[in-house]
Structure formats: structure tokens, C-alpha cells
Scaffold this active site. Structure first.
Site, mmCIF file in Angstrom:
data_model
loop_
_atom_site.group_PDB
_atom_site.id
_atom_site.type_symbol
_atom_site.label_atom_id
_atom_site.label_comp_id
_atom_site.label_asym_id
_atom_site.label_seq_id
_atom_site.Cartn_x
_atom_site.Cartn_y
_atom_site.Cartn_z
ATOM 1 N N PHE A 150 5.236 1.333 -0.826
ATOM 2 C CA PHE A 150 5.441 2.939 -0.963
ATOM 3 C C PHE A 150 4.264 3.667 -0.424
ATOM 4 O O PHE A 150 4.472 4.418 0.359
ATOM 5 C CB PHE A 150 5.248 3.013 -2.175
ATOM 6 C CG PHE A 150 3.599 3.365 -1.915
ATOM 7 C CD1 PHE A 150 2.920 4.695 -2.263
ATOM 8 C CD2 PHE A 150 3.094 2.342 -3.922
ATOM 9 C CE1 PHE A 150 1.485 5.002 -2.757
ATOM 10 C CE2 PHE A 150 1.674 2.684 -3.055
ATOM 11 C CZ PHE A 150 0.999 4.079 -3.116
ATOM 12 N N LYS A 174 14.340 -4.321 2.110
ATOM 13 C CA LYS A 174 14.339 -4.018 0.703
ATOM 14 C C LYS A 174 12.812 -3.538 0.289
ATOM 15 O O LYS A 174 11.307 -3.864 -0.167
ATOM 16 C CB LYS A 174 13.641 -5.799 -0.354
ATOM 17 C CG LYS A 174 13.581 -5.087 -1.713
ATOM 18 C CD LYS A 174 13.215 -4.202 -2.352
ATOM 19 C CE LYS A 174 11.793 -4.839 -2.757
ATOM 20 N NZ LYS A 174 11.627 -3.391 -3.722
ATOM 21 N N GLU A 177 10.322 0.731 -4.804
ATOM 22 C CA GLU A 177 11.563 1.126 -5.077
ATOM 23 C C GLU A 177 11.054 2.460 -5.444
ATOM 24 O O GLU A 177 11.251 3.315 -6.325
ATOM 25 C CB GLU A 177 11.793 1.071 -6.176
ATOM 26 C CG GLU A 177 10.783 -0.213 -7.311
ATOM 27 C CD GLU A 177 9.397 -0.884 -6.611
ATOM 28 O OE1 GLU A 177 10.100 -1.639 -5.845
ATOM 29 O OE2 GLU A 177 9.806 -1.513 -8.084
ATOM 30 N N ARG A 178 9.514 3.440 -5.483
ATOM 31 C CA ARG A 178 9.066 3.942 -5.106
ATOM 32 C C ARG A 178 9.556 5.511 -4.494
ATOM 33 O O ARG A 178 9.405 6.254 -4.830
ATOM 34 C CB ARG A 178 8.103 3.921 -5.488
ATOM 35 C CG ARG A 178 7.171 3.019 -6.660
ATOM 36 C CD ARG A 178 5.856 3.208 -6.702
ATOM 37 N NE ARG A 178 5.534 1.852 -6.831
ATOM 38 C CZ ARG A 178 4.158 1.647 -6.468
ATOM 39 N NH1 ARG A 178 3.034 2.203 -6.760
ATOM 40 N NH2 ARG A 178 3.417 0.301 -6.681
ATOM 41 N N SER A 227 0.253 -5.720 -2.211
ATOM 42 C CA SER A 227 -0.528 -6.168 -2.677
ATOM 43 C C SER A 227 -1.358 -7.321 -2.504
ATOM 44 O O SER A 227 0.137 -7.955 -2.733
ATOM 45 C CB SER A 227 -1.166 -5.359 -3.818
ATOM 46 O OG SER A 227 0.304 -5.298 -4.786
ATOM 47 N N CYS A 282 -4.089 1.591 3.391
ATOM 48 C CA CYS A 282 -4.674 -0.145 3.191
ATOM 49 C C CYS A 282 -5.467 -0.063 4.617
ATOM 50 O O CYS A 282 -6.307 -0.411 4.863
ATOM 51 C CB CYS A 282 -3.685 -1.206 3.911
ATOM 52 S SG CYS A 282 -2.649 -1.083 5.208
ATOM 53 N N GLU A 384 -9.193 -3.344 -4.917
ATOM 54 C CA GLU A 384 -8.926 -2.325 -4.259
ATOM 55 C C GLU A 384 -8.646 -0.867 -5.329
ATOM 56 O O GLU A 384 -7.887 -1.159 -6.309
ATOM 57 C CB GLU A 384 -7.548 -2.625 -3.376
ATOM 58 C CG GLU A 384 -6.978 -1.538 -2.870
ATOM 59 C CD GLU A 384 -5.620 -1.956 -1.930
ATOM 60 O OE1 GLU A 384 -4.869 -2.897 -3.175
ATOM 61 O OE2 GLU A 384 -6.019 -1.553 -0.701
HETATM 62 P P1 NAD Z 1 3.125 -3.824 -3.861
HETATM 63 O O1 NAD Z 1 2.383 -5.175 -3.698
HETATM 64 O O2 NAD Z 1 2.788 -3.302 -5.668
HETATM 65 O O3 NAD Z 1 4.587 -3.531 -3.635
HETATM 66 C C1 NAD Z 1 4.800 -4.005 -2.744
HETATM 67 C C2 NAD Z 1 6.167 -4.190 -2.845
HETATM 68 O O4 NAD Z 1 6.243 -5.340 -3.537
HETATM 69 C C3 NAD Z 1 6.628 -3.912 -2.715
HETATM 70 O O5 NAD Z 1 8.647 -3.676 -2.207
HETATM 71 C C4 NAD Z 1 7.938 -3.767 -4.596
HETATM 72 O O6 NAD Z 1 8.897 -4.088 -5.064
HETATM 73 C C5 NAD Z 1 7.947 -5.734 -4.192
HETATM 74 N N1 NAD Z 1 7.075 -6.057 -5.655
HETATM 75 C C6 NAD Z 1 6.490 -5.403 -6.786
HETATM 76 N N2 NAD Z 1 5.927 -6.212 -7.797
HETATM 77 C C7 NAD Z 1 6.363 -7.814 -7.275
HETATM 78 C C8 NAD Z 1 6.459 -8.535 -8.301
HETATM 79 N N3 NAD Z 1 5.939 -8.736 -9.090
HETATM 80 N N4 NAD Z 1 7.769 -9.574 -7.351
HETATM 81 C C9 NAD Z 1 8.222 -9.199 -6.361
HETATM 82 N N5 NAD Z 1 7.989 -8.236 -5.445
HETATM 83 C C10 NAD Z 1 7.143 -7.194 -6.217
HETATM 84 O O7 NAD Z 1 2.507 -2.561 -3.331
HETATM 85 P P2 NAD Z 1 2.461 -1.129 -2.810
HETATM 86 O O8 NAD Z 1 2.513 -0.815 -4.099
HETATM 87 O O9 NAD Z 1 3.844 -0.554 -3.187
HETATM 88 O O10 NAD Z 1 1.947 -0.926 -2.111
HETATM 89 C C11 NAD Z 1 0.839 -0.738 -2.265
HETATM 90 C C12 NAD Z 1 -0.717 -1.923 -2.128
HETATM 91 O O11 NAD Z 1 -0.317 -1.875 -0.397
HETATM 92 C C13 NAD Z 1 -1.909 -2.019 -1.291
HETATM 93 O O12 NAD Z 1 -2.240 -2.995 -2.330
HETATM 94 C C14 NAD Z 1 -2.397 -1.709 0.171
HETATM 95 O O13 NAD Z 1 -3.389 -2.387 0.068
HETATM 96 C C15 NAD Z 1 -1.061 -2.559 0.514
HETATM 97 N N6 NAD Z 1 -0.395 -2.521 1.832
HETATM 98 C C16 NAD Z 1 -1.279 -3.518 2.907
HETATM 99 C C17 NAD Z 1 -1.254 -3.198 4.221
HETATM 100 C C18 NAD Z 1 -1.611 -4.415 5.476
HETATM 101 O O14 NAD Z 1 -0.963 -4.137 5.998
HETATM 102 N N7 NAD Z 1 -2.132 -4.434 5.166
HETATM 103 C C19 NAD Z 1 0.067 -1.843 4.826
HETATM 104 C C20 NAD Z 1 0.198 -0.961 3.844
HETATM 105 C C21 NAD Z 1 0.389 -1.190 2.331
#
Ligand code: NAD
Length: 500
Positions: A150, A174, A177-178, A227, A282, A384
């Protein structure tokens, strides 16, 4: 009033009426502003079928023409950047100027993709043997998918589809969804720019849709950012299904402050890097490591003063330094981590909990928090937080600070603040982290370099964008050709051929 309905962006009509929906909040007011369908394998199947049809023609389109679509897309995004930034800000909660930055950083990858003919040039060795030439070519993989977080709803999709599509792939996105509206707008603009229908599609959903992507036999590669636990799951399941997978995860970036650093500059940099976008980056700097007691005392004092001046406001307030976090669940999570830090014995110097913005009391706002005397054993340090929380971990020496950043489970980014060139050089060479800033608080590499962390911040072998992105989204074919002149070569066909 009926809620705004966001739709999948498919080349054809959606095959099913959605039955499950997710709420898209308005972080400023705390209300729900739209609903997004949570798709399933049937929706994905429709997207894959359209991608399968469109991709061969796109791959056969010469790279210069594909690049022209990217040029056109860049122009269209720039033309619409105000509308896009406001839309992004309204769903994410980051201030509008920061939302423009999110789009701009994505556009820089599109600029890189405009040079794809050059990046895709293969290798050629004339005369590798008698009458033998060898050449290699980079070819698209077919259909790729991107699953995005998100916190950068414009930049991260563009990191992925910019390079993937320029390389000749079809792409299914994909998004989170937020805040799913900007990704859909970007796909509309790609179509307007001249990308054939089916080359960029957007499917919405949660785990059900992600699992369908992970298991679909016609999707060759998956790029994920989110994450770490989910990243590891995506990597394991995707590679078990013989897909190419790059999966970027969470972070806990350290800013090491040497006694010779310019503290006023450091505090200004740190305030932006720790609290900008409410800490939902991140590449934020949520941990500061002052080296030596004197540095720690001075830094803490100056930081408290700087935090007192921070202005928290609604995301459209041009004077706000940062806005609300994305939703109520995330707000509760961040506040839970603050309580955890207190319970673990860290000193809560500034408590951002309970902040209420007048006139927006239900918005998802969190004031800035500062902890001191945080210890490496604390869970609130190891995990984190992803909110406007800065933790001071004091170190006695350069070596101790270097070891802290190097041993942390995450290895996305790190920064060193110093005037000492030797210390800087040592730090950059030895720290066990993927992206390093020297007096640069948020060292996100430019688009023609590549983005990627180490340890639990990234699973898989290739970074995002730049030459690594091109490697990820292509496969190499190598041709060894012989044009004999008619005289028999007299070689033994039963022996492995060598070039002599
Ligand atoms: P998230 O992991 O909750 O969601 C990321 C994606 O995974 C979304 O599209 C979500 O729909 C999907 N998802 C969520 N739960 C799932 C599950 N159980 N099974 C399969 N798919 C699932 O992350 P977020 O809260 O949207 O974003 C923040 C996180 O992203 C933080 O941890 C941040 O550090 C990380 N991030 C990392 C980078 C990088 O380049 N390393 C860049 C930006 C954000």
C-alpha cells in the site's frame, strides 16, 4: 450516498459478479470512501487469457516502438500528475507533495524503460570457432505478475510493469487492496498511450487472488513487494511452482551518527526520514544510532525540539509535514508497538499516541514518538513498526554501530552521517545491508541503478529496475551458428565439440 466502486481493469468484461469486497478508507476522516472487489481464480483466468492473446504480438513489436509507448505513457502521467497525486493522497494519507514524489520516482523507471532498445541488446562473438559465430538475445518471459504494497501505490507498480512491459511481457498487477485506485488509473493511461489491450491488466484481491497468481501455470514470473513473512511465502510457493520470483520484504533502517557529523543537518534529515509519510516507507530511518554519549545527548535534545515543530495535518494540507496512516488497523498496530517499547523498558521521550487533529478526530493520525535507551534485544527494535516512531539505540563506538546494522534481521537501507571519508568508506564496504547512504538519509538508488535489500528484506536473486530488472524480466537464448564453406571439417562427431 452509495460508495464509489472500483473495478478490475481487464481487457474484457469481468467473468463474474464480485461477491466479496474490501473497504478503501479515507484516512483523513476515518470513513470508508470506496469499495474494491476481492477477486478470485476466475477473474485471474480471464486476465491470463487476454494476456496470452496479446503478448506474442507485443513481443514481436520492435523494441523502439515499445519504447515509444513508454514515452507516451510518461507524457500522459505528467499531464495527469495533479489528479493522480490527489487520488493517491486521498486513499493512502500521505501529503500531496509526497504523493507527487511517489509518482515521480515511478516515472524515473519509465524513463529508464524508454531506453529499452539499448538495454535489450544482446551479445555477439564473430568467429568463435572456424566459421562459427555465437550470439545471445534477451527475450521476454511471457506473462508476469506484480503484487504490490500500500505504501507506494504508483512507484512500485511502475518499477515492475515499466520494465516488464518494455521487455515485451504482458503484465498482471495485483495492487494493495487498501489504495487500489491509482494503479487502475495507470493501467488506463498505458492503454491510452498505445499499449495493446491485455498487456497491462489490474486484478484486485487479497490472499485468494495472490494464491491464484502463485499457482497459475501460465504466469512465468512474479515480482512482490510487501512485508517479509508474506515475501517469504510468495518466494517459497512461487519457486515451488517453478516460477521466477523476486520478493522484497520489510525493513528497519539504521542511521548511524558519528561524533563529527553536522548535528543540525542530521536532525533535519532524520526528522524527514523517520516521520515523512508517517514512517510508512521501507526506506524510512526508524532507528538512529549516535556514537558516543555526547553525540547521544545532543542529538536527543535537538530531535525533541525538531519534533515539537512537526506539523501533522490532513493529506491535502500544503503545510503538513505528514498526514494520517493508512487505516485504523495500522494505527492500532503502530500504537501497540509503542506500548510494547514501554513494556520492554525503553524510555518513551515523546509519546505520539492519543494525538487528535481538530476537526478530524476520527482520522488515522498518530503524533511523532521518540524512544531512547532502546536495546538490541527488544522486540520493538527487532521488528518493523512502520509508523512515525524513532528509536535511539546508543553505541559506544563505530564498530558497535556497524555491527548493530549488520546483525539486524533486515538489511534494506542504512545511512552513516560523518565528515570522515575513511569512516564512510569503511562503513560502505563492510556494512551487511543492500543500500547505503553516506550523509544521504533515504538512499533509494536512481532508476538506472537497482533497488534491493539483503537478508529478510529481499528473497530471490534480482533487484528491482535498472539492468537487474531487465535481467529479471527476460531470459537469454544463445545461438551457436556455423556456416560451413563446403569442405568437410574432418572432426569426430562423437566427441564433445570444442573450439580447438
Ligand atoms: P503486505 O505484506 O501486507 O501486503 C503486500 C501485498 O501482499 C498486498 O498486495 C496484499 O494484498 C498481499 N497480501 C497480504 N496478505 C497476504 C497473504 N496472507 N497472502 C498473500 N498475499 C497477501 O504489505 P503492506 O502492509 O501493504 O506494505 C508494507 C510493507 O511493505 C512493509 O513491511 C514495508 O517495509 C514493505 N515494503 C518493502 C519495500 C521494499 O522494497 N523492500 C518497499 C515498500 C514496502
Amino acid at each position: 450516498m452509495a460508495l464509489r466502486q472500483i473495478d478490475h481493469f481487464l481487457a474484457g468484461a469481468s467473468p463474474v459478479q464480485p461477491t466479496r469486497f474490501g473497504d478503501v478508507h479515507d484516512p483523513n476522516s476515518g470513513g470508508v470512501q470506496a469499495r474494491v472487489p476481492l477477486g478470485d481464480a476466475q477473474v485471474l483466468e480471464a486476465a491470463v487469457a487476454a494476456a496470452r492473446q496479446a503478448q506474442p504480438g507485443w513481443a514481436a513489436t520492435n523494441p523502439q516502438r515499445r519504447a515509444r509507448v513508454m514515452f507516451q505513457f510518461k507524457a500522459l502521467v505528467e499531464k495527469n500528475i495533479d489528479e493522480l497525486a490527489r487520488l493517491l493522497s486521498s486513499e493512502h494519507g500521505k501529503v500531496v507533495a509526497d504523493a507527487r514524489g511517489d509518482i515521480q520516482r515511478g516515472l524515473e523507471v519509465i524513463e529508464f524503460a524508454c531506453g529499452i532498445p539499448h538495454a535489450l541488446k544482446g551479445e555477439y562473438t564473430p568467429g568463435a570457432g572456424p566459421g562459427i559465430d555465437v550470439y545471445s538475445m534477451r527475450l521476454p518471459l511471457g506473462i508476469g505478475a506484480g503484487i504490490t504494497p500500500f505504501n507506494f501505490p504508483a512507484m512500485i507498480p511502475m518499477w515492475m510493469f515499466g520494465v516488464a512491459i518494455a521487455c515485451g511481457n504482458a503484465f498482471i498487477l495485483k495492487p494493495s487492496e487498501r489504495d487500489p485506485s491509482v494503479p487502475v488509473r495507470l493501467a488506463e493511461l498505458m492503454l491510452e498511450a498505445g499499449a495493446p489491450a491485455g498487456i497491462l491488466q489490474v486484478v484486485h484481491g487479497d490472499k485468494e487472488m495472490v494464491d491464484a497468481i502463485l499457482d497459475h501455470p501460465d504466469i512465468a514470473a512474479i515480482s512482490f513487494v510487501g512485508s517479509s513473512d508474506i515475501a517469504q511465502y510468495i518466494y517459497s510457493r512461487g519457486t515451488a511452482n517453478a516460477k521466477r520470483v523476486q520478493a522484497m520484504g520489510g525493513a528497519k533502517n539504521h542511521g548511524v551518527v558519528m561524533p563529527d557529523a553536522d548535528l543540525d543537518q542530521v536532525v533535519a534529515d532524520l526528522a524527514g526520514a523517520a516521520f515523512g509519510s508517517a514512517g510508512e516507507r521501507c526506506m524510512a530511518l526508524p532507528v538512529v544510532v549516535p556514537v558516543g554519549e555526547k553525540t547521544a545527548i545532543a542529538l536527543r535534545e535537538k530531535m525533541v525540539t525538531a519534533m515539537g515543530r512537526l506539523r501533522i495535518g490532513i493529506s491535502t494540507d500544503p503545510d503538513a509535514d505528514y498526514g494520517p496512516v493508512v487505516n485504523a488497523a495500522h494505527k492500532a498496530r503502530v500504537e501497540g508497538w509503542i506500548q510494547k517499547g514501554v513494556d520492554e523498558g525503553a524510555e518513551l521521550v515523546v509519546d505520539g499516541r492519543g494525538f487528535r487533529l481538530q476537526g478530524h478526530e476520527e482520522g488515522f493520525f498518530i503524533g511523532p514518538s521518540l524512544f531512547d535507551h532502546v536495546k538490541p534485544t527488544m522486540e520493538s527494535y527487532r521488528e518493523e513498526i512502520f509508523g512515525p516512531v524513532l528509536q535511539i539505540v546508543r553505541a559506544d563506538s563505530f564498530e558497535e554501530a556497524l555491527a548493530l546494522a549488520s546483525r539486524h534481521q533486515y538489511g534494506n537501507g542504512v545511512a552513516l552521517f560523518t565528515r570522515n571519508g575513511h569512516a564512510a568508506r569503511e562503513f560502505a564496504a563492510r556494512v551487511n545491508v543492500g543500500m547505503v547512504g553516506i550523509n544521504v538519509p533515504i538512499p533509494v538508488p536512481v532508476a538506472y541503478h537497482t533497488f534491493g535489500g539483503w537478508k529478510r528484506s529481499a528473497f530471490g536473486d534480482h533487484n528491482q529496475h535498472g539492468p537487474e530488472g531487465v535481467r529479471f524480466w527476460t531470459k537469454v537464448k544463445t545461438v551457436t551458428q556455423r556456416w560451413p564453406d563446403g569442405t568437410p571439417d574432418g572432426g569426430n562427431a562423437f566427441v564433445i565439440p570444442t573450439m580447438g
